[in-house]
Design a protein around this motif. Structure first.
Motif, short mmCIF file in Angstrom:
data_model
loop_
_atom_site.label_atom_id
_atom_site.label_comp_id
_atom_site.label_asym_id
_atom_site.label_seq_id
_atom_site.Cartn_x
_atom_site.Cartn_y
_atom_site.Cartn_z
N LEU A 111 0.66 -1.25 0.10
CA LEU A 111 -0.04 0.05 0.00
C LEU A 111 1.00 1.25 -0.02
CD1 LEU A 111 -2.96 -0.91 2.58
CD2 LEU A 111 -3.10 -0.35 0.17
N LEU A 116 -2.03 4.55 -5.27
CA LEU A 116 -3.40 4.32 -5.50
C LEU A 116 -4.14 5.68 -5.04
CD1 LEU A 116 -3.71 1.29 -2.98
CD2 LEU A 116 -4.10 1.48 -5.65
N GLY A 118 -6.00 8.74 -3.56
CA GLY A 118 -6.04 9.27 -2.16
C GLY A 118 -4.88 10.07 -1.78
N SER A 119 -4.70 10.44 -0.90
CA SER A 119 -3.58 11.38 -0.14
C SER A 119 -2.67 10.41 0.81
CB SER A 119 -4.15 12.68 0.47
OG SER A 119 -5.10 12.22 1.59
N PRO A 121 -0.54 6.70 1.76
CA PRO A 121 -0.80 5.53 1.79
C PRO A 121 -1.95 5.17 2.60
CG PRO A 121 1.45 5.76 2.22
CD PRO A 121 0.81 7.12 2.38
N LEU A 122 -2.73 4.33 2.26
CA LEU A 122 -4.02 3.96 2.72
C LEU A 122 -3.63 3.19 3.95
CD1 LEU A 122 -6.29 3.09 -0.16
CD2 LEU A 122 -6.52 4.99 1.06
N PRO A 123 -4.65 3.28 5.10
CA PRO A 123 -4.29 2.49 6.24
C PRO A 123 -4.63 0.86 6.20
CG PRO A 123 -5.48 4.27 6.95
CD PRO A 123 -5.48 4.39 5.49
N ARG A 126 -8.04 -0.02 7.49
CA ARG A 126 -9.14 0.37 6.81
C ARG A 126 -9.34 -0.40 5.19
NH1 ARG A 126 -13.30 4.03 7.88
NH2 ARG A 126 -13.58 5.37 6.10
N VAL A 127 -8.24 -0.54 4.87
CA VAL A 127 -8.56 -1.47 3.50
C VAL A 127 -9.10 -2.78 3.76
CG1 VAL A 127 -7.06 -2.55 1.59
CG2 VAL A 127 -6.52 -0.15 2.34
N THR A 280 -17.54 1.41 9.83
CA THR A 280 -16.55 2.16 9.31
C THR A 280 -16.33 3.68 9.77
OG1 THR A 280 -18.03 3.12 7.53
CG2 THR A 280 -17.18 1.19 6.90
#
Length: 281
Positions: A111, A116, A118-119, A121-123, A126-127, A280
């Motif tokens: 990640l 990807l 978004g601002s 790296p995605l957690p 959460r993914v 969420t």
């Protein structure tokens, strides 16, 4: 929530496989669920003893859920048992979620590397959560809705509908008139198994994006779109020889049966979508 996310993803994949018309789907679904749970746990770096115990128990309970729900949909009996097992999975994994290892591992590395949307790296957590909820809402939620409808008698089990189909086929071969069995309420409201997941995913997606008003419009739109079909069912039932109210469990589906099927099924589906959205927040 990491344990719950991984368990929902595994159970969801298993239910997706079992919902297909593929003949080995039942066996493959039983195998796919624990494999997905194991794979996601390894990718997310869940290597602790607590992680292993929790996810093994979740996989075993998921297998119980799959078999119990299948039998209930066939026979219509003990419909509360699979619902209780699934509720136990969710409550148990949430109650002891504090013992889970921090999510990371190879998935976190990927990640951070992947470009990807978004601002930043995605957690990982959460993914995993969104992945699990999407897979859950595609197939597992459909099973839950059907189990609730079976519990209140708004849906016939598979054994009954298969017996009606066999009787009609035998009568056709013998040159006799088919027995008046009228079918399921779902036969009058087409597309429920496809529209339900789409509706839940739209509500979940809009809610995650913060568009709660738009999610409410989706709920209102379903009633408007289904209203002409319910009116047509009412006219058909009113003009038929069997009367407008139907005669469940053994006879044709009347307008009361169709209305109950639509209202209960819709509200259960909406509650599942809203419950998923609440996870969420």
């Amino acid at each position: 929530m990491t344990w719950l996310s991984i368990a929902l993803a595994g159970i969801g994949v298993g239910d997706v496989v079992r919902s297909t018309s593929w003949r080995p789907g039942r066996v493959v679904g039983h195998v796919a669920a624990p494999v997905v749970i194991l794979a996601l746990a390894l990718l997310a770096g869940m290597h602790g003893w607590a992680d292993l115990v929790a996810l093994v128990l979740a996989a075993a309970a998921g297998a119980g859920w799959a078999e119990l729900s299948r039998r209930t949909q066939m026979t219509g009996r003990t419909s509360l048992a699979p619902l209780a097992v699934f509720a136990g999975i969710v409550v148990g994994l949430v109650a002891f979620s504090g013992a889970a290892s921090p999510a990371g591992g190879v998935l976190a590395t990927w990640l951070g590397w992947a470009d990807l949307p978004g601002s930043g790296p995605l957690p990982v957590g959460r993914v995993l959560l969104l992945t699990g909820l999407v897979l859950f809402n595609i197939a597992t939620a459909n099973v839950i809705v059907r189990l609730v409808l079976l519990t209140i008698g708004a849906l016939r089990p598979s054994d009954v509908t298969d017996a009606h189909a066999a009787a009609a086929a035998a009568a056709s071969l013998a040159g006799r008139a088919a027995p008046p069995t009228g079918g399921q309420p779902a036969d009058r409201l087409k597309g429920g198994r496809l529209l339900g997941p789409m509706e839940r995913l739209v509500i979940l997606g809009l809610g995650v994006a913060g568009e709660f008003g738009a999610a409410g419009l989706v709920i209102a739109a379903k009633g408007l779109l289904r209203f002409p079909e319910i009116q047509a069912a009412a006219r058909s039932a009113g003009g038929g020889a069997t009367g407008a109210n139907g005669s469940y469990p053994g006879g044709p589906a009347g307008i009361d049966d169709v209305t109950e099927y639509f209202l209960v099924g819709s509200f259960v589906s909406w509650l599942i979508a809203l419950g998923s959205l609440a996870l969420t927040v």
